[in-house]
Scaffold this active site. Structure first.
Site, PDB file in Angstrom:
ATOM      1  N   TYR A 342      -1.919  -1.717   0.870  1.00  0.00           N
ATOM      2  CA  TYR A 342      -0.337  -0.866   0.354  1.00  0.00           C
ATOM      3  C   TYR A 342       0.485  -0.705   2.590  1.00  0.00           C
ATOM      4  CZ  TYR A 342       3.340   2.311  -1.278  1.00  0.00           C
ATOM      5  OH  TYR A 342       4.472   2.707  -1.212  1.00  0.00           O
ATOM      6  N   LYS A 346       3.186  -2.066   4.407  1.00  0.00           N
ATOM      7  CA  LYS A 346       4.236  -1.459   4.750  1.00  0.00           C
ATOM      8  C   LYS A 346       4.433  -1.210   6.185  1.00  0.00           C
ATOM      9  CE  LYS A 346       6.789   0.038   2.366  1.00  0.00           C
ATOM     10  NZ  LYS A 346       8.014  -0.440   1.489  1.00  0.00           N
TER      11      LYS A 346
END
Length: 599
Positions: A342, A346
């Site tokens: 994640y 990002k």
């Protein structure tokens, strides 16, 4: 240019908009690239897009909705330029009196009439953002909401169920009364598309139309699963910003591009972490060397990572894709100094934005762990389980009385409404400045108001001791003070001992079916606890603390009235009050849907 055809909507859509009266049969909006809407019988009329790019549209008297190649305009037959808040009379004849803020940043003044394009529109944070905008700046312009749906009818259904009639918007419903639906449909335009696709999944003519309407882009779309498949996470978190920045470059009136990121894009950095942008190819693992890092350390190439995810997926058998792609994501993240897929994807998304931005003014908001609202529109609202919430719920039910965590470590939490307020303040500040550049704001509490894990454990105990959960027979479930373990071996041993103790209780049960059910529940609880501990370990032992100097300077530019209405001073949070009286009750009411039998 492609032709746009506009078909009559379904009965379901008609029902939603039927109560909205249309005052005009025809409306027109004149600009360099103008839109002419004719609303009448709802018969489909096809039109082409000539060189001046004026688009002719015919639609029912229904809400504004856009999907690939289709568009339906405002319910009252007016163009965006003609719709005013005064047309929508609040319940009991009350009118909005907007406080003029002549000093400070001028948040309300800037936002008036501005048109937004918001991705991730049905997500937790985006909904809080939309509600705040509509409540505090009712004369804002159109808000285009990008959302996934199979067609325009499904998109309209999502707008209705997930936004317009969401509990979050009940204050606006009370304010506008019978005019509420008309107000919402005059402002919100669902756009059926996908940020992971080229052109956002929209046709060129439609993209051109929206691009010439939009003043502010907010990218709130994200895949937040820590151990998501590498290809899936890259599609949304890395390629998504690429597609959206490509769209931003086509926006002729764009004032600012805002990316909602996370403070944890800082990966495995330690100590005080400053608000600095990522440049293309930055690698956390290489930062630990003051001199030139060894050549053996990997160089991050974002384009190569995107290619690797795509090719790896193609090379795998169908039955092995999901697990292997999850493992690939975690391995690549850790190789370059990030804790999971994640935050790694990002971070690469931030790199792409910085590399592509050119003259586009960019804001990157980096919140830490976003939790329930502290104040607006009402305290404790949330949707879904945020990071620490599964642990809180398992603990309250007596299913998890210990966890793997540094007792002296800090959990960095920030309420959703404070993140939204900071977002709007930053938009107004840099939107008015009109200067190209990139500005980073970390909305976090670990430096200015740290919440220590052992203090959190005491607060959880205090809440459930006063307001316990109830078992299936309505009896209070007692919970001990949560035990905090500093090693996985200790935690695993504790879980095994706890499971063994429960097995003894099962042996005392004469009902074999009930005993078997209890055994299954117990085993699942142990497995889930271990899984949570493995996923959360990089966060429960996190050594970084997020500086928020830029955020504090932004707050200093606000007037006293703006601080009251758009405050985001995380240093002012009383953690005891927030955790015991706001967050856990909100979690139990809005997520677990418990009856409000506790204070």
């Amino acid at each position: 240019m492609e032709a746009l055809s506009f078909n009559s909507l379904s009965v379901a859509l008609d029902k939603l908009a039927r109560r909205v009266s249309c005052k005009h049969d025809r409306c027109s909006l004149s600009k360099k690239k103008s839109l002419t809407c004719c609303q009448g019988s709802g018969n489909a009329i096809k039109s082409t897009v000539p060189k001046d790019r004026s688009v002719s549209v015919c639609a029912n008297q229904s809400s504004a909705l856009i999907d690939t190649g289709s568009m339906v305009r405002s319910p009252n037959g007016k163009s965006p330029a003609e719709i005013c808040v005064k047309d929508l009379v609040p319940y009991a004849g009350h009118t909005h009196s907007l406080v003029e803020m002549d000093d400070g940043i001028g948040i309300v003044r800037f936002l008036r009439g501005k048109r937004f394009f918001i991705t991730g529109a049905t997500g937790f944070l985006a909904k809080v953002l939309v509600e705040k905008i509509l409540r505090t700046v009712p004369d804002v312009g159109k808000i285009f909401l990008l959302m996934k749906a199979k067609d325009k009818e499904a998109g309209m259904a999502r707008l209705s169920s997930e936004i317009i009639y969401s509990e979050l918007f009940k204050g606006l419903q009370q304010t506008y009364g019978k005019s509420y639906e008309a107000f919402m449909l005059s402002k919100l335009i669902p756009v059926v598309g996908d940020i992971s696709e080229s052109n956002l999944g929209l046709g060129d003519a439609l993209v051109d139309f929206i691009a010439n309407e939009v003043d502010i882009i907010v990218n709130s779309a994200a895949n937040t699963t820590f151990d998501e498949r590498y290809d899936v996470a890259i599609d949304v978190n890395t390629k998504g910003p690429y597609h959206l920045m490509s769209f931003a470059k086509r926006c002729s009136q764009l004032k600012v591009f805002l990316q909602v990121s996370t403070a944890y894009v800082n990966g495995q950095r330690q100590g005080k972490i400053m608000e600095k942008p990522f440049c293309m190819g930055d690698s956390i693992v290489r930062e630990s060397y003051s001199a030139e890092p060894p050549t053996s350390l990997p160089q991050l190439d974002v384009e190569s990572e995107i290619h690797l995810a795509l090719e790896s997926k193609k090379a795998l058998e169908d039955h092995a894709v999901a697990q292997k792609m999850k493992e690939l994501g975690l391995n690549r993240a850790k190789k370059f100094g990030w804790q999971d897929t994640y935050v790694f994807t990002k971070a690469m998304g931030e790199m792409i934005i910085d590399d592509m931005r050119g003259e586009v003014p960019v804001i990157i908001i980096r919140p830490s762990v976003i939790e329930s609202t502290i104040k607006e529109p009402f305290p404790g609202w949330m949707e879904g389980n945020r990071m620490m919430d599964p642990i809180i719920l398992y603990y309250g039910k007596g299913q998890l009385t210990g966890f793997l965590v540094d007792p002296d470590g800090v959990i960095d939490v920030v309420p959703a409404d404070m993140v939204v307020n900071a977002t709007l303040a930053a938009i107004a500040r840099h939107g008015m400045a009109g200067k190209s550049g990139i500005n980073i704001y970390q909305i976090a509490s670990s430096v200015v108001n740290p919440l220590v894990f052992q203090d959190l454990a005491r607060l959880l105990y205090e809440h459930y001791n006063i307001s316990p959960c109830l078992d299936s027979k309505g009896r209070p479930i007692p919970v001990p003070l949560m035990k905090l373990f500093t090693s996985m071996d200790e935690f695993s041993a504790y879980l095994s001992g706890d499971a063994s103790q429960r097995s003894e209780l099962r042996a005392m049960t004469s009902n074999s079916k009930l005993s078997k059910k209890l055994e299954i529940v117990c085993r699942r609880s142990v497995e889930q606890a271990k899984k949570l501990a493995n996923i959360y370990e990089p966060y429960t032992f996190y050594r970084g603390r997020f500086d928020n100097s830029n955020t504090k300077r932004l707050m200093e530019k606000m007037s006293e009235e703006e601080k009251r209405r758009f405050g985001f001073d995380v240093g002012s949070i009383d953690w005891k009050d927030y955790i015991i009286n706001i967050h856990i009750p909100g979690l139990r009411w809005h997520v677990m849907k418990e009856r409000r039998t506790f204070s």
